[in-house]
Write a protein that holds these residues in place. Sequence first.
Motif, PDB file in Angstrom:
ATOM      1  N   CYS A  38     146.899  30.013  26.682  1.00  0.00           N
ATOM      2  CA  CYS A  38     146.738  29.128  27.836  1.00  0.00           C
ATOM      3  C   CYS A  38     145.309  29.276  28.337  1.00  0.00           C
ATOM      4  N   LYS A  67     140.699  26.508  34.714  1.00  0.00           N
ATOM      5  CA  LYS A  67     142.159  26.374  34.770  1.00  0.00           C
ATOM      6  C   LYS A  67     142.629  25.710  36.059  1.00  0.00           C
ATOM      7  N   GLU A 100     139.959  22.323  28.488  1.00  0.00           N
ATOM      8  CA  GLU A 100     140.089  21.333  29.567  1.00  0.00           C
ATOM      9  C   GLU A 100     138.799  21.193  30.378  1.00  0.00           C
ATOM     10  N   GLY A 120     143.746  17.449  31.736  1.00  0.00           N
ATOM     11  CA  GLY A 120     145.035  18.052  32.052  1.00  0.00           C
ATOM     12  C   GLY A 120     145.921  17.084  32.817  1.00  0.00           C
ATOM     13  N   GLU A 234     150.981  26.981  22.855  1.00  0.00           N
ATOM     14  CA  GLU A 234     150.362  28.192  23.400  1.00  0.00           C
ATOM     15  C   GLU A 234     150.896  29.440  22.709  1.00  0.00           C
TER      16      GLU A 234
END
Length: 425
Positions: A38, A67, A100, A120, A234
């Motif tokens: 992740c 994130k 991302e 995302g 993941e």
Amino acid sequence: MKEAKLTLKQQSDQQTVVSISDTVRCGGRELLIVGGPCTVESAEQIEAVASRLSQHPIQALRGGVYKPRTSPYAFQGMGKAGLDILERARNKYGMPVITEVMSVEQLPEVAAQADVLQVGSRNMQNFELLKALGTTTKPILLKRGLCATIEELIMAAEYVMASGNPNVILCERGIRSYDSFTRNVLDLGAVVALKQLTHLPVIVDPSHAAGKRELVADLARAAIACGADGLIIECHPEPEKSVSDARQALSLDDMAALVGSLELIAQAVGRTLPLPVARRAQAAAVCAPAESETALVQFDAVARLAAARANIDAIDQEICALLQKRMACGTEIAEIKAIGDLPVKDTGREVIVLTNVRESASDVEIGLALEAIYKTVIAESVKLQKRVLAESLKLPPQISKQTLHKLSRVRALRPNRIASSTTVI
Ligand code: PEP
Ligand code: MN
């Protein structure tokens, strides 16, 4: 939705293939399989992931460095240091990286080092970001919003395309529903619909959909079975220690087992799995001085030939077992013919067998080929019957009436076939 003229199919067979690197594509016959944590946590973590995944049919690495966390107090990602780690792994293992990008401001930095820019779920309708991504040429992995409809996802893709970037890959990653048993609901119906409506590749993220590692493999297989162009999953060297999404992370062993299990399903839906990246590199080194496209194509052909031959070998085993069964019937028939004093060779029967064989074929040419093969099968069967008969006549010099009686039942001996060298006592 009609106005999504760049995203919707203009003809039913229209299909875009997005190039991610010189050798990795998404939307063609070969599935795109992406694996990784992740979050990028350390160089050691990414080294462990990349070195292991490169041995399996997985072409690309994933890992977030910025994130989108629900809590502002949770780890927000390594940022630029994480990008450097991903870039080093990409260069060492030849695996393109996907990460991302959360804002327009981050775009130049992320685009400089990543091969695929991920939008995302939480940003699927960040229209300014979508427009900015449209000005780059990098492939965009556009994840479906947490509560987005299929139409909203298509319109988000249209934003990127309308701003000039045609390299969009759609991703179904589960949508919110009332049941909290799974983290989200994986909408495979949307995958089928998106494949029918748009010409863009569609991949599936079963990890964020399920939220529980024990559900991931089955959902991944279902995704490939229903026509997805790939998977993003993941995994982590020590899943329980993942800084984010630990509950859904697969171990590297489980990831390897999962991709291994996709082979038959891929075949059934006319798709192929990639060669492990490590084997591609070896193949290029063996076949040609440079990593030429021809060498890779040739290596792919050699690998496919081996698989096709294994299939033929398995079929041959089945045919041989059946032929042996057929020959055993021939032995019984020889004995029956001996009892009835019937001729071993029966031309009328041969014509029936050959006609049945010819007519069982789906095609005239194949029917004639099967008939030719069966002429040999019949000739061998007649030979076998003659041998059985000859053997049944080989008797010791003396034989009792009782033994002769027993033999005549099992070996089809008729008194008039007993050679004069045997005396019945
Ligand atoms: C991710 O892929 O790391 C992620 C945060 O996924 P999503 O945007 O689908 O929740
Ligand atoms: Mn995650």
